[in-house]
Structures are given as C-alpha cells and as structure tokens.
Write a protein that holds these residues in place. Structure first.
Motif, short mmCIF file in Angstrom:
data_model
loop_
_atom_site.label_atom_id
_atom_site.label_comp_id
_atom_site.label_asym_id
_atom_site.label_seq_id
_atom_site.Cartn_x
_atom_site.Cartn_y
_atom_site.Cartn_z
N ALA A 158 -24.99 -3.69 97.53
CA ALA A 158 -26.14 -3.95 98.40
C ALA A 158 -26.69 -5.34 98.17
O ALA A 158 -27.04 -6.05 99.13
N SER A 197 -24.36 -7.84 99.69
CA SER A 197 -24.50 -7.83 101.15
C SER A 197 -25.74 -8.60 101.59
O SER A 197 -25.68 -9.40 102.53
N ARG A 198 -26.87 -8.39 100.90
CA ARG A 198 -28.09 -9.11 101.24
C ARG A 198 -27.93 -10.62 101.03
O ARG A 198 -28.40 -11.42 101.85
N LEU A 229 -24.63 -8.46 112.72
CA LEU A 229 -24.47 -7.26 111.90
C LEU A 229 -24.32 -6.02 112.78
O LEU A 229 -24.96 -5.93 113.83
N SER A 269 -25.28 -0.11 112.16
CA SER A 269 -25.27 0.76 110.98
C SER A 269 -25.72 0.03 109.72
O SER A 269 -26.15 0.67 108.75
N GLU A 270 -25.63 -1.31 109.70
CA GLU A 270 -26.09 -2.08 108.54
C GLU A 270 -27.53 -2.54 108.70
O GLU A 270 -28.14 -3.02 107.74
N ASN A 283 -30.87 2.90 109.40
CA ASN A 283 -30.36 4.23 109.11
C ASN A 283 -30.59 5.11 110.32
O ASN A 283 -31.65 5.05 110.95
N LYS A 323 -33.75 -1.00 108.02
CA LYS A 323 -33.77 -1.35 106.61
C LYS A 323 -34.68 -2.57 106.48
O LYS A 323 -34.36 -3.65 106.96
N VAL A 335 -33.84 -6.15 106.05
CA VAL A 335 -32.93 -6.77 107.03
C VAL A 335 -33.63 -7.08 108.34
O VAL A 335 -33.42 -8.15 108.93
N ASN A 354 -22.58 -4.83 117.36
CA ASN A 354 -23.01 -6.00 116.60
C ASN A 354 -24.24 -6.64 117.24
O ASN A 354 -24.26 -6.86 118.46
#
Length: 209
Positions: free
Chosen positions: A15, A18-19, A34, A37-38, A41, A111, A114, A152
């Motif tokens: 995680a 990824s960040r 992105l 799904s990223e 949730n 999230k 993000v 995306n």
C-alpha cells in the motif's frame, strides 16, 4: 499469528509503495490514471422488497434517477457515490451524504488518501453515457461491478481535486438550484451591470480654458 502479522506487514508495504507511485505520477504528469477499484472500496446493495419494509424517510436507491421509495432503515451513512446497476438508468451516478439504503446498485467509498468523494462523483458523472453503454444482458440489462472496477479515471492531487470540486459545485448551484443559484446569478449580473455602467458613464474631465 506470526503468519498473519507478516501478511499484514506485506500488505502495508504494498500500500505504501502504491501511494508513493501515485504521488510520483501526480508530480510528474499532474495526475495518475487509476482503476476505480484502487480509488474506492465498493459497497454492494442489499436486495429488499417494498412490501416487506416499513415506510420512513430513508431514500432507497434502486436503479432509477430518483429514490424508488422511502423506508425506516439505512444500510449506509456518510458520503458515498452510488452507481445504478440495472434498467434504462443503469450507470446513473449520484452523490449522497446522508443515510440511504442501496439495493440495486453499487456504492463507492473513496480511499481518503487517494481521492475525495465529491471529486469521484464528478469524474464518474462525466462518464455516465459510457457507464450506461456498459450494460449487458437480456431482459433487464445490468452493469457489471467487475467492469466498473476496471474503469481508469484521472486522479490529480487532493488539493487540485478540491479546487475542481469547488468550481463545479458553484456551477451546479447556478444551473440547478433555483433557490440559491438564481439569486446568485442575478447578483453576479447586477455587479457586472454596475461595473460596465460606471465604466461607460465615467468621462475624463476637460480642463477649463
């Protein structure tokens, strides 16, 4: 227990990586592309029937552009972006910041590191035609949650998202909220009128001879 702890540390490390990658892309390109799904949730709706529920003031998000009916319980509270799953309005995007009951649809909880909920709402709203075109199936066509998760989307830094949201919120108020938007538009036009009125009626003084 040790295995679970190691798995948890590995997930946390992924995680963080990824960040870091997202921040790097945002720094270099201004945004990162992105998959949904990223970014958020997914919260899947719960099947209910009106006859088995008690009437109340909680909107039921069933699949249309307006709440189907109102009941006395919620299955989600707080900010969420809902996408209708089935029927003619499949792919319709709505934003909620109150208790609701999602049934035939998907809810997306961002999230927070993000994206912001309102930014996700606007960027998905801009893709409604594309989302509607994703519906498949005979009888009552529906949109697949798996396919939605693969879409995306451009994700700029949080501060830029807030700037975009602030601008679009103002336009939304002017265009759609007759109680606040129309008076705001009138006030803006009044100020514009006063500016040009003063500009056009102000002349340079001519020196006396």
């Amino acid at each position: 227990e040790q295995s679970r702890a190691e798995q948890s540390r590995a997930e946390q490390s992924r995680a963080e990586q990824s960040r870091a990658l997202i921040k790097l892309m945002q720094y270099v390109f201004g945004y990162a592309m992105l998959p949904l799904s990223e970014i958020a949730n997914v919260f899947r709706g719960e099947y209910i029937t009106k006859k088995n529920e008690k009437a109340g003031n909680i909107p039921v998000i069933l699949g249309g552009q307006e709440p189907a009916y109102y009941i006395d319980r919620a299955n989600h509270t707080g900010e969420i972006v809902a996408v209708a799953r089935s029927g003619a309005s499949a792919g319709f995007v709505s934003y909620w910041d109150e208790p609701i009951f999602i049934t035939d649809g998907f809810g997306y909880e961002v999230k927070k590191e993000v994206a912001t909920p309102k930014y996700l709402y606007y960027v998905l709203k801009n893709k409604e035609i594309e989302l509607n075109g994703m519906k498949r199936g005979a009888g009552v066509p529906h949109v697949s949650g798996e396919r939605l998760g693969e879409i995306n989307l451009p994700v700029p830094p949080i501060e830029e998202q807030k700037r975009v949201v602030s601008t679009l919120d103002r336009f939304d108020a002017i265009c759609n909220d007759l109680t606040s938007g129309l008076p705001a538009e009138i006030e803006a036009r009044q100020k514009q009128y006063e500016y040009y009125r003063d500009k056009l009626l102000t002349f340079k003084e001519v020196a006396a001879t």
